[in-house]
Design an enzyme around this catalytic site. Sequence first.
Site, short mmCIF file in Angstrom:
data_model
loop_
_atom_site.label_atom_id
_atom_site.label_comp_id
_atom_site.label_asym_id
_atom_site.label_seq_id
_atom_site.Cartn_x
_atom_site.Cartn_y
_atom_site.Cartn_z
N LYS A 223 -15.26 11.13 -4.64
CA LYS A 223 -16.47 10.68 -5.15
C LYS A 223 -17.52 10.80 -4.12
O LYS A 223 -17.00 11.35 -3.27
CB LYS A 223 -15.98 8.47 -5.39
CG LYS A 223 -15.55 8.61 -6.55
CD LYS A 223 -15.00 7.01 -7.09
CE LYS A 223 -14.45 7.39 -8.47
NZ LYS A 223 -14.15 5.74 -8.78
N ARG A 264 -5.22 7.56 -7.68
CA ARG A 264 -5.87 8.11 -9.02
C ARG A 264 -6.65 9.49 -8.46
O ARG A 264 -7.72 8.96 -7.90
CB ARG A 264 -6.70 7.30 -9.86
CG ARG A 264 -6.99 7.61 -11.31
CD ARG A 264 -8.20 6.81 -11.47
NE ARG A 264 -8.59 7.10 -13.07
CZ ARG A 264 -9.34 8.30 -12.73
NH1 ARG A 264 -10.79 8.37 -11.97
NH2 ARG A 264 -9.72 8.69 -13.96
#
Length: 316
Positions: A223, A264
């Site tokens: 991210k 995840r």
Amino acid sequence: MSTLRGRVAGLPDWDRCAVMGVVNVTPDSFSDGGEWFDTELAVKHGLDLVAQGADLVDVGGESTRPGAARVDEAEELRRVIPVVRELAAAGALVSVDTMRASVAEQAVRAGARLVNDVSGGAADPAMVPVVAAHQVPFVVMHWRGQSIDMNNRAVYGDVVTEVLDELRQSMERAVAGGVGPDRIIIDPGLGFAKEAGHDLALVAGLARLRALGRPLLVAASRKRFLGRVLAGGAETAPPPARERDAATAAVSAIVAREGAWAVRVHEVRASADAVRVARAVEEAAASAVTAGTSGMSGTGASGGPGGPAANATGTV
Ligand code: PMM
């Protein structure tokens, strides 16, 4: 089983933080868009992730990167359902990443065992009833609105307190709608209506989210905030998403040690190692407390770090 991690009814009780591998059946996800945009390739990728150590595979057909527009329902079904069906038939534990009740329902019928809704049930009023009817585990993620303009909503006073309160409300809505509280998994939603500083504060404050009393899923993989950290400042260009996997594994180790139930990730191998190291450290810490010493009684993974095979390789 760690009392920190908690248990999710309907799923295995792993003795460490679990690893959820990502299969994005999309042409435009921010880190791997287009790579698995074909049923056969997506299924192969999911099975590769399982072979690399994924405990679950999360199949999604809609990109949620900042600014992304919605994909239509028929197209999402076309992307997701065959992949879910084939992976489940091959024995993988499949999660479906969707904000649509119709996709969740068909995915569960095709063999998905968990519904991962980044909107926590807010995007589609039919989602909670579907999850309740099937009594499948449900990821409730912190979300403030669709990706198209979510960055405008990244406004917080105390981000951990506000995320905690908003997650509590989403969780209460799900439970009021009939979802079993023992099936809920909480996710702080890193990168969703959040700036880099908010994401880091949430990772640092993860332990406070345990006040919700439910297992925590953390999805830091590749991210923007990791790009920011690696760039070292706002003036430098961040490395591309694909070059953030080592940073992702570092977060996996940190949050596993903090008691996260699962991470995840796109690249599974390094995080599978990271959660095993975290588990070994957890055990060492526990035995140090009980025995007043810092011995290592096992790793929870055969051939894992410090296990019997360690010396056979001649490594120190
Ligand atoms: N992030 C993405 C997609 N799905 N699901 C959960 N539960 N939590 C997340 O933070 C999350 C998610 C972002 O897109 P990606 O699939 O490319 O990582």
